[in-house]
Design an enzyme around this catalytic site. Structure first.
Site, PDB file in Angstrom:
ATOM      1  N   SER A 142      33.237 -51.490 -28.187  1.00 12.05           N
ATOM      2  CA  SER A 142      34.178 -50.662 -27.450  1.00 12.05           C
ATOM      3  C   SER A 142      34.274 -49.335 -28.177  1.00 12.05           C
ATOM      4  CB  SER A 142      35.557 -51.333 -27.418  1.00 12.05           C
ATOM      5  OG  SER A 142      36.576 -50.406 -27.086  1.00 12.05           O
ATOM      6  N   TYR A 155      42.012 -55.825 -32.556  1.00 12.66           N
ATOM      7  CA  TYR A 155      40.910 -55.548 -31.629  1.00 12.66           C
ATOM      8  C   TYR A 155      39.962 -54.518 -32.235  1.00 12.66           C
ATOM      9  CZ  TYR A 155      38.554 -54.506 -27.188  1.00 12.66           C
ATOM     10  OH  TYR A 155      37.610 -54.343 -26.192  1.00 12.66           O
ATOM     11  N   LYS A 159      35.798 -54.879 -33.135  1.00 13.44           N
ATOM     12  CA  LYS A 159      34.801 -53.999 -32.527  1.00 13.44           C
ATOM     13  C   LYS A 159      34.117 -53.121 -33.572  1.00 13.44           C
ATOM     14  CE  LYS A 159      35.423 -55.628 -28.453  1.00 13.44           C
ATOM     15  NZ  LYS A 159      34.381 -56.452 -27.816  1.00 13.44           N
TER      16      LYS A 159
END
Length: 268
Positions: A142, A155, A159
């Protein structure tokens, strides 16, 4: 496709979202596709869509948190097709909240799926790709892999780990004729929010709104990813905003950090 004439792909998280879109993009070109997902029903639906597009699906039930599931998948496609040309580690979930508000079990949950899932996929399929003389790995991250936006600590970490892993593998595997790409999209139309964990209901609503308002369909991202793979690109940033922020962060990291700190303090 000129690089992969046998047209064999394996994709995790293929039961919906970007995974399904990648399957459909390849199916239009007559690929055989290993449709892997922990959701057997979603994988079956994708398989039906692939048959309608002229693709050849092979449904594989796969929990990416289990290394043995990926090893079984690698053995299955090698036995069935004699190998695989493209491996896409796409399965993922989302979680948002400040560092100290995310329970430890949620850290383990997202790390096991987002990061360890990619690691398991690479470990299982690299020997297959090496035995056949080459191939390509696509790891889906991402743009939060490099943005380090506040409020999405766990998160971001997963990533960023995928980005670092992909860069390292790009160097390690080059001599073995195995290409590596890391995909870093911004907001697009996806079902990622279906399994969202967020410690702040207001922030969860905002995140869902950002995704729902995006005008970019998963099919557009998928087409860009496949084109970038064909050109053997390492960094794949499908949208203009991700490309712009990537350049700012790399060229002016100090300014970037000051700007984002200022905006966050102001409540943006």
């Amino acid at each position: 496709m000129t690089r992969f004439t046998k047209k064999r792909a394996f994709i995790t998280g293929a039961g919906s979202g970007l995974g399904r879109a990648l399957c459909l993009e390849l199916a239009r070109d007559g690929w055989r596709i290993g449709v892997a997902d922990v959701n057997r029903e979603g994988a079956g639906q994708t398989a039906e869509l692939l048959r309608e597009q002229g693709g050849e699906p092979l449904v594989i039930s796969c929990d990416v948190t289990r290394a043995e599931d990926l090893e079984h998948a690698a053995a299955t496609v090698e036995k069935t097709w004699g190998g695989v040309d493209v491996v896409v580690n796409n399965a993922g979930v989302s979680a948002y909240g400040d560092m100290e508000t995310i329970p430890v079990e949620r850290w383990r949950w997202i790390m096991d799926i987002n990061l360890m899932g990619v690691i398991h996929g690479c470990r299982a399929f690299i020997p297959v790709l090496e035995r056949q003389g080459g191939g390509h790995i696509i790891n889906v991250a991402s743009y939060l892999a490099f943005l380090a936006t506040p409020g999405s600590t766990c998160y971001n970490v997963t990533k960023a780990g995928i980005l670092s892993l992909s860069e390292t593998l790009r160097i390690e595997l080059a001599a073995r004729h195995i290409g590596v790409s890391v995909v870093m999209p911004s907001f697009f139309q996806t079902n990622l929010m279906d399994r969202l964990f967020c410690t702040d209901s207001g922030k969860a609503k905002m995140i869902r709104t950002l995704f729902s308002r995006s005008s970019v369909p998963a099919s557009t991202i998928a087409a860009y990813v496949i084109a970038a793979m064909e050109k053997d690109r390492l960094y794949v940033l499908p949208q203009w905003d991700a490309r712009l922020l990537w350049r700012i962060k790399r060229w002016m990291p100090g300014l970037y950090m000051k700007l984002f700190t200022f905006l966050y303090r102001k409540g943006y």
